[in-house]
Design a protein around this motif. Structure first.
Motif, PDB file in Angstrom:
ATOM      1  N   SER A  85      91.866  59.050 -37.944  1.00 31.66           N
ATOM      2  CA  SER A  85      91.091  58.540 -36.813  1.00 31.66           C
ATOM      3  C   SER A  85      89.625  58.560 -37.223  1.00 31.66           C
ATOM      4  CB  SER A  85      91.313  59.419 -35.587  1.00 31.66           C
ATOM      5  OG  SER A  85      90.761  60.691 -35.824  1.00 31.66           O
ATOM      6  N   ILE A  86      88.778  57.972 -36.393  1.00 32.34           N
ATOM      7  CA  ILE A  86      87.361  57.909 -36.752  1.00 32.34           C
ATOM      8  C   ILE A  86      86.719  59.283 -36.535  1.00 32.34           C
ATOM      9  CG2 ILE A  86      85.180  56.745 -36.292  1.00 32.34           C
ATOM     10  CD1 ILE A  86      86.865  54.443 -35.129  1.00 32.34           C
ATOM     11  N   VAL A  87      86.203  59.870 -37.590  1.00 33.01           N
ATOM     12  CA  VAL A  87      85.548  61.175 -37.489  1.00 33.01           C
ATOM     13  C   VAL A  87      84.183  61.005 -36.829  1.00 33.01           C
ATOM     14  CG1 VAL A  87      84.574  63.093 -38.798  1.00 33.01           C
ATOM     15  CG2 VAL A  87      86.749  62.097 -39.488  1.00 33.01           C
ATOM     16  N   GLY A  88      83.909  61.822 -35.815  1.00 35.61           N
ATOM     17  CA  GLY A  88      82.619  61.751 -35.143  1.00 35.61           C
ATOM     18  C   GLY A  88      82.734  61.260 -33.712  1.00 35.61           C
ATOM     19  N   LEU A  89      83.882  60.683 -33.356  1.00 29.71           N
ATOM     20  CA  LEU A  89      84.026  60.134 -32.000  1.00 29.71           C
ATOM     21  C   LEU A  89      84.153  61.237 -30.949  1.00 29.71           C
ATOM     22  CD1 LEU A  89      86.219  56.922 -31.917  1.00 29.71           C
ATOM     23  CD2 LEU A  89      83.760  57.210 -31.755  1.00 29.71           C
ATOM     24  N   TYR A  90      85.073  62.187 -31.199  1.00 28.23           N
ATOM     25  CA  TYR A  90      85.206  63.304 -30.259  1.00 28.23           C
ATOM     26  C   TYR A  90      83.914  64.097 -30.219  1.00 28.23           C
ATOM     27  CZ  TYR A  90      90.051  63.365 -28.589  1.00 28.23           C
ATOM     28  OH  TYR A  90      91.211  63.085 -27.928  1.00 28.23           O
ATOM     29  N   ALA A  91      83.281  64.275 -31.408  1.00 30.64           N
ATOM     30  CA  ALA A  91      82.021  65.018 -31.474  1.00 30.64           C
ATOM     31  C   ALA A  91      80.999  64.376 -30.549  1.00 30.64           C
ATOM     32  CB  ALA A  91      81.519  65.055 -32.913  1.00 30.64           C
TER      33      ALA A  91
ATOM     34  N   CYS B   9      76.199  62.249 -35.182  1.00 24.23           N
ATOM     35  CA  CYS B   9      77.500  61.653 -34.885  1.00 24.23           C
ATOM     36  C   CYS B   9      77.598  60.248 -35.450  1.00 24.23           C
ATOM     37  CB  CYS B   9      77.731  61.594 -33.378  1.00 24.23           C
ATOM     38  SG  CYS B   9      78.094  63.177 -32.669  1.00 24.23           S
ATOM     39  N   VAL B  10      76.534  59.472 -35.217  1.00 20.50           N
ATOM     40  CA  VAL B  10      76.539  58.081 -35.693  1.00 20.50           C
ATOM     41  C   VAL B  10      76.637  58.063 -37.225  1.00 20.50           C
ATOM     42  CG1 VAL B  10      75.232  55.940 -35.800  1.00 20.50           C
ATOM     43  CG2 VAL B  10      75.258  57.279 -33.694  1.00 20.50           C
ATOM     44  N   VAL B  11      75.901  58.991 -37.872  1.00 19.47           N
ATOM     45  CA  VAL B  11      75.981  59.088 -39.339  1.00 19.47           C
ATOM     46  C   VAL B  11      77.411  59.390 -39.774  1.00 19.47           C
ATOM     47  CG1 VAL B  11      75.263  60.450 -41.335  1.00 19.47           C
ATOM     48  CG2 VAL B  11      73.574  59.773 -39.629  1.00 19.47           C
ATOM     49  N   LEU B  12      78.040  60.326 -39.073  1.00 24.11           N
ATOM     50  CA  LEU B  12      79.424  60.694 -39.404  1.00 24.11           C
ATOM     51  C   LEU B  12      80.362  59.502 -39.282  1.00 24.11           C
ATOM     52  CD1 LEU B  12      79.866  64.184 -37.729  1.00 24.11           C
ATOM     53  CD2 LEU B  12      80.175  63.650 -40.138  1.00 24.11           C
ATOM     54  N   ILE B  13      80.222  58.784 -38.145  1.00 27.76           N
ATOM     55  CA  ILE B  13      81.093  57.635 -37.900  1.00 27.76           C
ATOM     56  C   ILE B  13      80.899  56.590 -39.001  1.00 27.76           C
ATOM     57  CG2 ILE B  13      81.555  55.729 -36.316  1.00 27.76           C
ATOM     58  CD1 ILE B  13      80.803  57.703 -34.024  1.00 27.76           C
ATOM     59  N   THR B  14      79.634  56.363 -39.364  1.00 27.35           N
ATOM     60  CA  THR B  14      79.344  55.395 -40.421  1.00 27.35           C
ATOM     61  C   THR B  14      79.958  55.849 -41.748  1.00 27.35           C
ATOM     62  OG1 THR B  14      77.205  55.311 -39.340  1.00 27.35           O
ATOM     63  CG2 THR B  14      77.497  53.939 -41.294  1.00 27.35           C
ATOM     64  N   LEU B  15      79.771  57.143 -42.038  1.00 30.62           N
ATOM     65  CA  LEU B  15      80.340  57.702 -43.269  1.00 30.62           C
ATOM     66  C   LEU B  15      81.843  57.455 -43.320  1.00 30.62           C
ATOM     67  CD1 LEU B  15      78.883  61.241 -44.041  1.00 30.62           C
ATOM     68  CD2 LEU B  15      79.158  59.322 -45.622  1.00 30.62           C
ATOM     69  N   ASP B  16      82.488  57.703 -42.169  1.00 31.83           N
ATOM     70  CA  ASP B  16      83.933  57.562 -42.094  1.00 31.83           C
ATOM     71  C   ASP B  16      84.357  56.117 -42.326  1.00 31.83           C
ATOM     72  OD1 ASP B  16      86.441  58.619 -41.778  1.00 31.83           O
ATOM     73  OD2 ASP B  16      86.529  58.078 -39.662  1.00 31.83           O
ATOM     74  N   ARG B  18      82.599  53.856 -44.005  1.00 33.78           N
ATOM     75  CA  ARG B  18      82.250  53.431 -45.363  1.00 33.78           C
ATOM     76  C   ARG B  18      83.263  53.910 -46.401  1.00 33.78           C
ATOM     77  NH1 ARG B  18      76.826  52.128 -46.847  1.00 33.78           N
ATOM     78  NH2 ARG B  18      76.157  50.571 -45.344  1.00 33.78           N
ATOM     79  N   SER B  19      83.620  55.191 -46.273  1.00 40.57           N
ATOM     80  CA  SER B  19      84.488  55.755 -47.315  1.00 40.57           C
ATOM     81  C   SER B  19      85.948  55.555 -46.930  1.00 40.57           C
ATOM     82  CB  SER B  19      84.203  57.240 -47.487  1.00 40.57           C
ATOM     83  OG  SER B  19      84.498  57.929 -46.293  1.00 40.57           O
ATOM     84  N   ASP B  20      86.682  54.867 -47.791  1.00 45.51           N
ATOM     85  CA  ASP B  20      88.088  54.614 -47.506  1.00 45.51           C
ATOM     86  C   ASP B  20      88.930  55.851 -47.773  1.00 45.51           C
ATOM     87  OD1 ASP B  20      87.853  52.085 -46.607  1.00 45.51           O
ATOM     88  OD2 ASP B  20      87.958  51.180 -48.604  1.00 45.51           O
ATOM     89  N   ASP B  21      88.594  56.557 -48.823  1.00 49.35           N
ATOM     90  CA  ASP B  21      89.437  57.673 -49.213  1.00 49.35           C
ATOM     91  C   ASP B  21      88.570  58.745 -49.866  1.00 49.35           C
ATOM     92  OD1 ASP B  21      92.001  58.543 -48.969  1.00 49.35           O
ATOM     93  OD2 ASP B  21      92.494  58.121 -51.066  1.00 49.35           O
TER      94      ASP B  21
END
Lengths: 185, 272
Positions: A85-91, B9-16, B18-21
């Motif tokens: 899932s997208i990390v950061g959404l719940y946060a 949070c936005v940085v985290l979401i973007t990171l997620d 961007r990086s596939d694996d």
């Protein structure tokens, strides 16, 4: 996690080490309960979000700054335990909820018994709906709308039922480890 | 302060995105799992009896008669099992002769206890207490005595995540037993029937038809594992919008132990 905390010494000072540590322990225990015992004792297959109940309780007791920190780290842990899932959404959702619940404290009557229950119910509804909406907007594969609404309403119900047990417990722990002495009589 | 954390949070979401694996987030996931898992294991060990008490209080009265019935059934099954062993031996021998793939029921397997569920109402995945150390690899098939449970989604050293068949993110190649029609089956969440979509139209599907896994449709599962039975058929068979619902054989709310088929997944791909 540490890097962020050290850059803002004021919140670290406000928390204190033992207090911060005890809050971290409470969050981990809530998350572990949610994925074991409560995942078995469901209402119509729906798991309560006890982590959210704990975050809202802490925010309500300790104000918006604690709410933001607890919401962020609690939500982040939940994000990291999910699969694909997208990390950061719940946060993001939980930190906004923590902020809102913490800010709301000023307007609530101090010793009202019903207020925490009401705050948790409202917070659960907002959290469930916004998490689902964000996922759909970001193009995640999602279940049907009816299913989402069913889950959301059952989570609100279950979380509300848990609050009378969780809130006093969180208050006792938070008071015991509180940096400033709280007097109650 | 609110803005700082929101930006984070936005940085985290973007990171997620961007990086596939792999990357930092993968490491963070491992750390979180390592912190929470011991607590989860402890809770599972403590609360399993409690959960069982809840479910068995209502059954106290019927236990004695059920015990008698089960003993009778056991005697019959023992006899059948002796016969079946001979047939299995013969079957394996014949398969070797004609170079057929090994059937799923004869594959080497690892039994694993379920330690926790993913803490979400929109994801159906369990963590099991066995991992890479026991030979488990990604995409391996997970079954229990009733049929197909799901597949291995993620592997750590001593634990693994099983994506359940009822999770909407998963799909399996499926066919009707005895009839040669294939399609894909996908989940709709807990307590909801599975949906079966056929390749092609005009398929004579009826309620009660038995559904099993199939090689076709790009499935990663070995063929002939029971999935469930057709519960409802909506719409005309000539209509491409036909809706077929399948009731799964496995009770996904009451899983305690599962088996991981070690010769499925990547190893199955190799042998094809």
């Amino acid at each position: 996690m540490d890097a962020v905390k050290t850059r803002r010494p004021n919140i670290l000072a406000e928390l204190g080490f033992t207090h911060g540590f005890s809050i971290a322990v409470i969050l981990v225990i809530a998350l572990a309960l949610q994925s074991t015992l409560l995942a078995r004792v469901t209402i119509l297959g729906v798991i309560p979000q006890i982590l959210l109940v704990v975050i809202v309780s802490l925010a309500y007791l300790r104000g918006e700054r604690i709410g933001i920190v607890c919401g962020f780290f609690g939500g982040l842990m939940q994000d990291l335990l999910l699969t694909d899932s997208i990390v950061g959404l719940y946060a993001m959702v939980y930190l906004l909820i923590g902020f809102a619940a913490g800010s709301f404290r000023k307007y609530a009557p101090a010793e009202s018994v019903w207020m925490p229950v009401f705050v948790v119910a409202a917070a659960s509804a907002v959290a469930e709906i916004s998490y689902a909406t964000l996922n759909i907007i970001m193009g995640q594969r999602w279940v049907s709308l009816i299913f989402t609404l069913k889950v959301a309403s059952l989570v609100v119900l279950y979380n509300t039922l848990l609050t009378p047990f969780v809130f006093p417990l969180v208050r006792r722990i938070a008071d015991r480890f509180s940096p400033e002495k709280v007097h109650r009589w | 302060m609110l803005l700082v954390f929101l930006t984070l949070c936005v940085v985290l979401i973007t990171l997620d995105f961007r990086s596939d694996d792999g990357g930092i987030l993968e490491g963070a996931k491992d750390v979180t799992a390592a912190v929470v898992e011991p607590v989860q294991r402890g809770f599972t060990a403590i609360f399993r009896p409690i959960g069982n008490i809840f479910s068995s209080i209502g059954e106290l009265g019927s236990l004695r008669s059920e015990n008698k019935e089960l003993r009778a059934e056991l005697a019959i099954l023992r006899e059948r099992s002796t016969q079946a062993e001979g047939v299995l031996d013969e079957n394996a021998h014949l398969r070797e002769l004609v170079e057929l793939d090994e059937p799923w029921a004869a594959m080497d397997r690892v039994a694993a206890e379920i330690t926790s569920k993913v803490p979400s109402n929109y994801q159906w995945a369990y963590t099991i207490g066995k991992g890479a150390a026991d030979g488990i690899e990604e995409d391996m098939t997970v079954v229990n005595a009733d049929g197909l449970v799901g597949k291995i989604f993620d592997v750590q050293e001593n634990s693994a995540t099983v994506l359940l068949l009822i999770d909407p993110r998963g799909a399996a190649g499926a066919k009707l037993e005895g009839k040669r029609y294939s399609g894909t089956i996908s989940g709709n969440g807990a307590d909801e029937p599975l949906s079966l979509e056929f390749i092609g139209v005009d398929i004579p599907v009826e309620p009660g038809d038995i559904v099993q896994t199939s090689y076709l449709g790009g499935s990663i599962f070995p063929p002939n594992i029971p999935i469930g039975f057709v519960s409802t058929v909506e719409g005309d068979s000539a209509n491409p919008e036909q809706r077929v619902e399948v009731q799964p054989d496995v009770d996904f709310t009451r899983l305690d132990f599962v088996y991981v088929l070690l010769e499925s997944g990547p190893n199955l791909e190799d042998s094809k």
